[in-house]
Structure formats: structure tokens, C-alpha cells
Write a protein that holds these residues in place. Structure first.
Motif, PDB file in Angstrom:
ATOM      1  N   VAL A  25       0.838  -1.203   0.000  1.00  0.00           N
ATOM      2  CA  VAL A  25       0.000   0.000   0.000  1.00  0.00           C
ATOM      3  C   VAL A  25       0.871   1.249   0.000  1.00  0.00           C
ATOM      4  O   VAL A  25       0.603   2.219  -0.730  1.00  0.00           O
ATOM      5  N   ALA A  26       1.938   1.250   0.792  1.00  0.00           N
ATOM      6  CA  ALA A  26       2.837   2.404   0.854  1.00  0.00           C
ATOM      7  C   ALA A  26       3.476   2.669  -0.504  1.00  0.00           C
ATOM      8  O   ALA A  26       3.595   3.826  -0.931  1.00  0.00           O
ATOM      9  N   ARG A  27       3.891   1.618  -1.202  1.00  0.00           N
ATOM     10  CA  ARG A  27       4.494   1.804  -2.525  1.00  0.00           C
ATOM     11  C   ARG A  27       3.476   2.328  -3.530  1.00  0.00           C
ATOM     12  O   ARG A  27       3.804   3.119  -4.420  1.00  0.00           O
ATOM     13  N   THR A  28       2.236   1.899  -3.392  1.00  0.00           N
ATOM     14  CA  THR A  28       1.179   2.411  -4.282  1.00  0.00           C
ATOM     15  C   THR A  28       0.954   3.899  -4.049  1.00  0.00           C
ATOM     16  O   THR A  28       0.844   4.680  -4.999  1.00  0.00           O
ATOM     17  N   VAL A  29       0.894   4.298  -2.769  1.00  0.00           N
ATOM     18  CA  VAL A  29       0.740   5.725  -2.444  1.00  0.00           C
ATOM     19  C   VAL A  29       1.916   6.520  -2.988  1.00  0.00           C
ATOM     20  O   VAL A  29       1.751   7.619  -3.529  1.00  0.00           O
ATOM     21  N   ASN A  30       3.137   5.971  -2.895  1.00  0.00           N
ATOM     22  CA  ASN A  30       4.321   6.656  -3.418  1.00  0.00           C
ATOM     23  C   ASN A  30       4.233   6.862  -4.925  1.00  0.00           C
ATOM     24  O   ASN A  30       4.656   7.903  -5.443  1.00  0.00           O
ATOM     25  N   LEU A  31       3.701   5.870  -5.628  1.00  0.00           N
ATOM     26  CA  LEU A  31       3.558   5.996  -7.080  1.00  0.00           C
ATOM     27  C   LEU A  31       2.621   7.144  -7.440  1.00  0.00           C
ATOM     28  O   LEU A  31       2.907   7.936  -8.349  1.00  0.00           O
ATOM     29  N   PHE A  32       1.504   7.241  -6.737  1.00  0.00           N
ATOM     30  CA  PHE A  32       0.569   8.339  -7.006  1.00  0.00           C
ATOM     31  C   PHE A  32       1.185   9.672  -6.622  1.00  0.00           C
ATOM     32  O   PHE A  32       1.022  10.667  -7.344  1.00  0.00           O
ATOM     33  N   ALA A  33       1.881   9.727  -5.500  1.00  0.00           N
ATOM     34  CA  ALA A  33       2.486  10.980  -5.053  1.00  0.00           C
ATOM     35  C   ALA A  33       3.529  11.485  -6.037  1.00  0.00           C
ATOM     36  O   ALA A  33       3.625  12.694  -6.300  1.00  0.00           O
ATOM     37  N   SER A  34       4.316  10.570  -6.606  1.00  0.00           N
ATOM     38  CA  SER A  34       5.377  10.974  -7.523  1.00  0.00           C
ATOM     39  C   SER A  34       4.851  11.519  -8.837  1.00  0.00           C
ATOM     40  O   SER A  34       5.580  12.165  -9.582  1.00  0.00           O
ATOM     41  N   ALA A  35       3.578  11.252  -9.122  1.00  0.00           N
ATOM     42  CA  ALA A  35       2.995  11.728 -10.384  1.00  0.00           C
ATOM     43  C   ALA A  35       2.579  13.187 -10.318  1.00  0.00           C
ATOM     44  O   ALA A  35       2.247  13.787 -11.346  1.00  0.00           O
TER      45      ALA A  35
END
Length: 318
Positions: free
Chosen positions: A193-203
Motif C-alpha cells: 500500500v505504501a508503494r502504491t501511495v508513493n507511485l501516485f504521489a510521484s505523479a
């Protein structure tokens, strides 16, 4: 100066790319609305959650920063409302549009990318603090003032309550609250879940700048030069000066001074052009022309004012 341009250059190149993409027809204006909605609904909320949940509560809820930024911004807000009403002779909704242009910064789309390049991870904390001031104080107050035109004074408070209810469904506010909860309780997201949130944040960074550039296509300034100049001067000059004065006055208010990083962050955030949804919010009362023209001019001029401010901060650290 080249190192300053290395910071501001990529920011405005992304904006130019967005402008050219819409101007040449590679993207339609409707496409930009979809991308903008993605940033507001997913990318920025994920960024705000990460910025808050990864830090201590004392770093995130900084009373000195909140008071200084709110005091400087609200001082300009009230002054702009008075000037537009008493000196300019504008209606209440038009005065609210002028004040919004002067005191509501583009914290997410332009401010965060600039601070990320200049200050690193602390940029997320500054963004979260600014979002609290803007979404809980300035924007609801100005929308209430504009919506109260021609109504009884009692309806002003009704409008404020309705605006506050709308904030409860704002994903950015929800993620700020959720991030505070995780910080307070010491929780952590599961790895996937944390990696998924990071992917959205980096966009959020490049996409938000691209959207800003695309929305500038077709905006015109004709016949509005005087009022546009007043709004742009208020946003790019008066706003940072008043926030700087409020920061300097913190000890007089019995509050601890800000760290050098947060002082710089507050000053830079105040020096950003107005928020990207400025034109949309002004449209509800028919003032989209002056809002669009001011947004265009402020975005272009801010390349020079921000570059100059960054040079000053580098030559004379706060």
C-alpha cells in the motif's frame, strides 16, 4: 545565476510544454481537465499523506508557521477587499475575486515543485501547512463573501457553513487528517500500500505543471491591464512581503521563531502565482475574464520574480 535557472528552468519548461501541447492540438482542453482532476483527487492527496505521515506531529502542526502564514495572508485578504470595495468601487463578488487572486497561492501545482527542487523533503510539510491555511481559512471566507452578494448578512454565515461541509469531502483535507492520525498513533502503511501511495504521489509534480501550462492557452489580457497589474502586484510582491513581516513578528506574539527552512518555505510559497483553479472559482460570479488574465500574467511574470527571489535568498540566507 545559472544554478537559479537550473531550479526554475525545469518548472517553467514543464509549463511551456503543457501550453504547446494544447496550442498545437496534441491535447484538448477537456484532456487537461481530466489530468487536473487526477492531480487533485489522487496525486496531491497521496503526496500530502506521505509528507505528514512520515514526520513527527511537532513538525507537521507548527503553530508558528500556521500563525505567520495565516496572518500575512489574511492581512492582505482584508486589505484587498477594502481597497476593491472602497477605492475601486467593485461589487462584493468582484472584490472577493481580486482578494483571492492576491492571497491564494498555487501551492500544489507550482509551489511544491519549486520547493522540492530547492529544499528537498521539507517541501511536503510546507505544502501541508499551506493547504490547511488555504482550505480552512482563506478560500472558504472568500467564497462566502462572494456568495453573499445581494443577500442578508446572516446568509454569510450560512454560506460559510455550507463551504465547510464541502471541505469534509475534499480528498486533500481528508488525507491531511488521515496523515495526522497515522503520525499521532505511530501507524505505518503495509509495504504494498505504501508503494502504491508513493507511485501516485510521484505523479503530482510534472503533471500539475503540465496542466497549468495547458490551461493558459487562449487567455487574454486586453482591456484589463490596470486591474490585472494590481492583482499581480498584490500576489507577487505584497503577499510575500506581508508574510515575511508576520514571520519577523512571531517573537512579539510570544511564539517561537521559525527555522531557516520554514522561513524560506513560507516566503517562497507566498511568492507563487495564484492557484490554478482561480479562474474556475471566479466563473461562478462572472469574473472569469479578469481572473484568467491575471493568472496568465502572474504565471509569466513569476518566472522572473521567483528567479530573483531565489537569487536573493541564496546570496543573503534568511
Amino acid at each position: 545565476m545559472l544554478d537559479i535557472l537550473a531550479i526554475t528552468g525545469p518548472i517553467y519548461l514543464c509549463i511551456v510544454l503543457g501550453y504547446v501541447s494544447v496550442w498545437r492540438g496534441w491535447f484538448a482542453p477537456a484532456d487537461l481537465r481530466v489530468l487536473g482532476r487526477f492531480v487533485v483527487q489522487f496525486a496531491l492527496p497521496a503526496l500530502l499523506f506521505n509528507a505528514i505521515a512520515s514526520r513527527s506531529l511537532g513538525e507537521v502542526l507548527n503553530p508558528s508557521y500556521l500563525v505567520a502564514y495565516a496572518l500575512g495572508s489574511v492581512s492582505l485578504l482584508l486589505g484587498a477587499l477594502w481597497f476593491a470595495r472602497r477605492v475601486g468601487g467593485h461589487s462584493r463578488s468582484a472584490s472577493a475575486t481580486v482578494a483571492m487572486g492576491m492571497c491564494c497561492s498555487n501551492s500544489g501545482y507550482v509551489g511544491y515543485p519549486v520547493l522540492m527542487l530547492t529544499m528537498g523533503p521539507i517541501a511536503g510539510v510546507v505544502l501541508a501547512l499551506n493547504m490547511l491555511v488555504e482550505n480552512l481559512f482563506k478560500i472558504p471566507l472568500l467564497l462566502a463573501v462572494g456568495d453573499s452578494e445581494g443577500q442578508a448578512h446572516a446568509n454569510l454565515w450560512h454560506t460559510l457553513r455550507q463551504t465547510a461541509k464541502g471541505l469534509a469531502t475534499n480528498p486533500m483535507i481528508a488525507c491531511i487528517v488521515l496523515g495526522l492520525l497515522f503520525t499521532l498513533l505511530g501507524w505505518q502503511l503495509p509495504g504494498p500500500v505504501a508503494r502504491t501511495v508513493n507511485l501516485f504521489a510521484s505523479a503530482s509534480t510534472a503533471l500539475s505543471l503540465f496542466v497549468i501550462g495547458g490551461t493558459l492557452v487562449g487567455l487574454q489580457v486586453r482591456g484589463l491591464r490596470r486591474q490585472v497589474a494590481q492583482i499581480v502586484f498584490g500576489k507577487l510582491v505584497l503577499h510575500p512581503l506581508l508574510v515575511l513581516a508576520a514571520v519577523a513578528g512571531l517573537p512579539w506574539m510570544g511564539l517561537p521563531p521559525l527555522s531557516a527552512e520554514l522561513r524560506t518555505g513560507a516566503l517562497l510559497m507566498a511568492a507563487m502565482p495564484m492557484m490554478g483553479i482561480y479562474t474556475i472559482l471566479a466563473q461562478r460570479h462572472g469574473h472569469q475574464a479578469i481572473a484568467a488574465a491575471s493568472l496568465l500574467v502572474a504565471t509569466v511574470v513569476s518566472f522572473f520574480t521567483l528567479s530573483g527571489l531565489l537569487w536573493v535568498l541564496k546570496a543573503f540566507p534568511t
